[in-house]
Design a protein around this motif. Structure first.
Motif, short mmCIF file in Angstrom:
data_model
loop_
_atom_site.label_atom_id
_atom_site.label_comp_id
_atom_site.label_asym_id
_atom_site.label_seq_id
_atom_site.Cartn_x
_atom_site.Cartn_y
_atom_site.Cartn_z
N VAL A 278 0.98 -1.05 -0.05
CA VAL A 278 -0.09 0.17 -0.18
C VAL A 278 0.94 1.17 -0.17
O VAL A 278 1.95 1.32 0.68
N PRO A 279 0.28 2.19 -0.49
CA PRO A 279 1.29 3.73 -0.64
C PRO A 279 1.61 3.96 0.91
O PRO A 279 0.69 3.81 1.75
N SER A 280 2.73 4.54 0.97
CA SER A 280 3.18 4.66 2.57
C SER A 280 2.32 5.68 3.09
O SER A 280 2.45 5.64 4.45
N ALA A 281 1.53 6.54 2.20
CA ALA A 281 0.73 7.64 3.20
C ALA A 281 -0.51 7.33 2.49
O ALA A 281 -0.75 7.47 1.20
N ARG A 282 -1.47 7.38 3.46
CA ARG A 282 -2.98 7.32 3.01
C ARG A 282 -3.23 8.79 2.29
O ARG A 282 -2.77 9.90 2.76
N ALA A 283 -4.11 8.65 1.44
CA ALA A 283 -4.70 9.66 0.52
C ALA A 283 -5.57 10.70 1.40
O ALA A 283 -6.25 10.02 2.19
N GLY A 284 -5.13 11.98 1.60
CA GLY A 284 -5.80 12.88 2.40
C GLY A 284 -7.02 13.41 2.02
O GLY A 284 -8.09 13.95 2.55
N ASP A 285 -7.47 13.25 0.51
CA ASP A 285 -8.53 13.55 0.08
C ASP A 285 -9.34 12.72 -1.31
O ASP A 285 -8.09 11.84 -1.77
N ARG A 286 -9.95 12.98 -2.08
CA ARG A 286 -10.42 12.12 -3.05
C ARG A 286 -9.51 12.30 -4.20
O ARG A 286 -9.17 11.19 -4.96
N GLU A 287 -9.11 13.35 -4.55
CA GLU A 287 -8.32 13.73 -5.54
C GLU A 287 -6.93 12.91 -5.57
O GLU A 287 -6.38 12.35 -6.50
N LYS A 288 -6.42 12.89 -4.19
CA LYS A 288 -4.90 12.12 -4.18
C LYS A 288 -5.30 10.67 -4.42
O LYS A 288 -4.66 9.98 -4.72
N LEU A 289 -6.56 10.21 -3.78
CA LEU A 289 -6.57 8.81 -4.00
C LEU A 289 -6.90 8.40 -5.42
O LEU A 289 -6.45 7.23 -5.66
N VAL A 290 -7.66 9.13 -6.18
CA VAL A 290 -7.66 8.86 -7.48
C VAL A 290 -6.13 8.96 -8.30
O VAL A 290 -6.12 8.21 -9.02
N GLN A 291 -5.41 9.82 -7.77
CA GLN A 291 -3.96 9.63 -8.32
C GLN A 291 -3.14 8.52 -8.02
O GLN A 291 -2.50 7.84 -8.84
N GLN A 292 -3.81 8.20 -6.78
CA GLN A 292 -2.89 6.86 -6.21
C GLN A 292 -3.36 5.79 -7.05
O GLN A 292 -2.74 4.74 -7.42
N PHE A 293 -4.78 5.63 -7.48
CA PHE A 293 -5.33 4.69 -8.16
C PHE A 293 -4.95 4.52 -9.64
O PHE A 293 -4.54 3.38 -10.05
N ARG A 294 -4.49 5.54 -10.29
CA ARG A 294 -4.25 5.72 -11.62
C ARG A 294 -2.54 5.32 -11.62
O ARG A 294 -2.30 4.50 -12.48
N ALA A 295 -1.94 5.58 -10.50
CA ALA A 295 -0.69 5.06 -10.51
C ALA A 295 -0.35 3.58 -10.51
O ALA A 295 0.55 2.85 -11.15
N ILE A 296 -1.27 2.95 -9.47
CA ILE A 296 -1.11 1.54 -9.36
C ILE A 296 -1.73 0.81 -10.37
O ILE A 296 -1.54 -0.29 -10.65
N ASN A 297 -2.88 1.45 -11.08
CA ASN A 297 -3.68 1.05 -12.15
C ASN A 297 -2.48 0.84 -13.27
O ASN A 297 -2.64 -0.40 -14.07
N ALA A 298 -1.81 1.57 -13.73
CA ALA A 298 -0.77 1.82 -14.64
C ALA A 298 0.25 0.69 -14.46
O ALA A 298 0.74 0.20 -15.41
N PHE A 299 0.84 0.79 -12.90
CA PHE A 299 1.80 -0.29 -12.83
C PHE A 299 1.11 -1.42 -13.20
O PHE A 299 2.10 -2.39 -13.88
N SER A 300 0.09 -2.21 -12.76
CA SER A 300 -0.39 -3.17 -13.18
C SER A 300 -0.68 -3.64 -14.53
O SER A 300 -0.14 -4.56 -15.14
N THR A 301 -1.04 -2.56 -15.19
CA THR A 301 -1.51 -2.70 -16.41
C THR A 301 -0.05 -3.00 -17.36
O THR A 301 0.12 -3.83 -18.35
N HIS A 302 0.74 -2.20 -17.02
CA HIS A 302 2.19 -2.23 -17.89
C HIS A 302 2.68 -3.79 -17.81
O HIS A 302 3.31 -4.38 -18.57
N ILE A 303 2.67 -4.27 -16.65
CA ILE A 303 3.14 -5.70 -16.35
C ILE A 303 2.30 -6.71 -17.16
O ILE A 303 2.90 -7.51 -17.54
N ILE A 304 0.98 -6.63 -16.87
CA ILE A 304 0.15 -7.37 -17.84
C ILE A 304 0.37 -7.43 -19.27
O ILE A 304 0.39 -8.18 -19.88
N ARG A 305 0.24 -6.20 -19.75
CA ARG A 305 0.39 -6.05 -21.11
C ARG A 305 1.77 -6.47 -21.87
O ARG A 305 1.62 -7.23 -22.84
N ALA A 306 2.56 -6.43 -21.06
CA ALA A 306 3.93 -6.84 -21.50
C ALA A 306 4.29 -8.27 -21.60
O ALA A 306 4.45 -8.79 -22.49
N GLY A 307 3.38 -8.94 -20.57
CA GLY A 307 3.65 -10.23 -20.29
C GLY A 307 2.49 -10.97 -21.37
O GLY A 307 3.24 -11.97 -22.14
#
Length: 274
Positions: free
Chosen positions: A24-53
Motif C-alpha cells: 500500500v502507498p506509504s501515506a494514505r490519501a488525504g482527499d478524493r483527488e489524491k486517492l484517484v492519483q494513487q489509483f491511476r498510479a497503481i492501475n498503470a503499474f499493473s497494466t504495464h506488467i500484464i500488457r508486457a506479459g
C-alpha cells in the motif's frame, strides 16, 4: 486455447505478486483527488506488467483500453479476438490496506468470452474458466451452490462507482436492498464484482446482482458462473452480453428466476410503484 490460458495465468500471477510486493502507498490519501492519483498510479503499474506479459505470449492479440468507456467497449473495430482486463479490481481496498482485491482477464473471441481469469493475490486463489469445458479454482472444478430459496440464500451486490453521477443505478440498488435485505439469508458487498461472481461460481455466494452497464467488470466472472452450471442474465431477464446496459444477475437457475421477480427496474422507480 488451454496452453494460452495457462500462460495467461502465469502473467496474471506475476502481476499479482508484483502488486502485493508493491504494498500500500506509504501515506494514505488525504482527499478524493489524491486517492484517484494513487489509483491511476497503481492501475498503470499493473497494466504495464500484464500488457508486457501478454505481448510476449500472444503478440498478435490486441488489448482493449476501453475499461472506463462503456461506449467503446461495444466498438466492432476491436476485432475478432482481443483482451479485456481489469488490472486492479478493488483498488480502494488495496490503497486502504485491506482485501479483497483482484485482477481479472478475459480473452474475447467473436463477441464472447473464450476464457477468463480472476486472481486474488492475497489468498493466492486463481479462478479460471474455459468456454465449454468448465470453471476451476486452483485446478479444482467449480459448481454453483444449490440453495434455491431467497430466505436461505447468501447474496451479494455492488454499488455504482460514481453514485452522484449514476443516480438511477444508485436508486435501483437501494430499492433492491430494501426489498431483499429482510428476505435473504444474508446480503454482502465485498467490493470487486469480478471476484464476487467468481465466488458465485465457487458456491461461496449463491447469487450476485449489480445495476449499470459495467460489462467489462462482469465478463470474467460471468463466464465462470456459466461454466460452473449457473445462469447469467441481465436484471430484466435478457441474455447477458456486450450490449448489456441494465445490470447483471447471476446464480443457479432457480434462484435467478426468483430474484428476477424481486428486482426493481427503471420504470418501477420512475412511476413510483415501489
Amino acid at each position: 486455447m488451454e496452453t494460452l490460458l495457462r500462460k495467461s495465468c502465469e502473467v496474471i500471477k506475476e502481476a499479482g505478486k508484483s502488486l502485493k510486493n508493491a504494498q500500500v502507498p506509504s501515506a494514505r490519501a488525504g482527499d478524493r483527488e489524491k486517492l484517484v492519483q494513487q489509483f491511476r498510479a497503481i492501475n498503470a503499474f499493473s497494466t504495464h506488467i500484464i500488457r508486457a506479459g501478454l505481448l510476449t505470449i500472444a503478440p498478435d492479440i490486441p488489448w482493449s483500453d476501453a475499461e472506463f468507456d462503456t461506449t467503446r467497449q461495444k466498438d466492432p473495430a476491436l476485432g475478432r479476438m482481443y483482451w479485456v482486463c481489469d488490472p486492479m479490481d478493488g483498488a480502494i481496498h488495496f490503497l486502504q490496506g485491506f482485501s479483497p482485491w483482484c485482477i481479472s482477464l478475459v480473452l474475447m473471441e467473436n463477441g464472447s468470452a473464450a476464457f477468463s481469469i480472476v486472481y486474488d493475490p492475497v489468498r493466492d486463489e486463481m479462478f479460471t474458466a474455459l468456454r465449454g469445458q468448465g470453471a476451476w479454482l486452483n485446478g479444482e472444478k467449480l459448481r454453483v451452490n444449490v440453495r434455491n430459496t431467497i430466505q436461505d440464500a447468501i447474496l451479494a451486490t455492488a454499488h455504482p462507482n460514481q453514485p452522484l453521477k449514476e443516480k438511477k443505478e444508485t436508486t435501483l440498488l437501494l430499492t433492491s436492498l430494501g426489498k431483499l435485505l429482510p428476505k435473504a439469508g444474508a446480503v454482502r458487498m465485498l467490493g470487486p464484482s469480478s471476484l464476487q461472481l467468481a465466488y458465485v461460481a465457487a458456491g461461496r455466494l449463491d447469487a450476485f446482482w449489480e445495476y449499470g452497464a459495467d460489462v467489462y467488470d462482469w465478463l470474467a466472472g460471468a463466464l465462470m458462473v456459466e461454466e460452473a452450471g449457473g445462469k447469467v442474465q441481465t436484471i430484466v431477464g435478457e441474455a447477458f452480453g456486450l450490449e448489456t446496459n441494465t445490470g447483471i444477475l447471476a446464480g443457479n437457475e432457480e434462484l435467478v428466476g426468483l430474484l428476477e421477480e424481486e428486482m426493481p427496474v427503471e420504470w418501477d422507480i420512475f412511476s413510483c410503484k415501489m
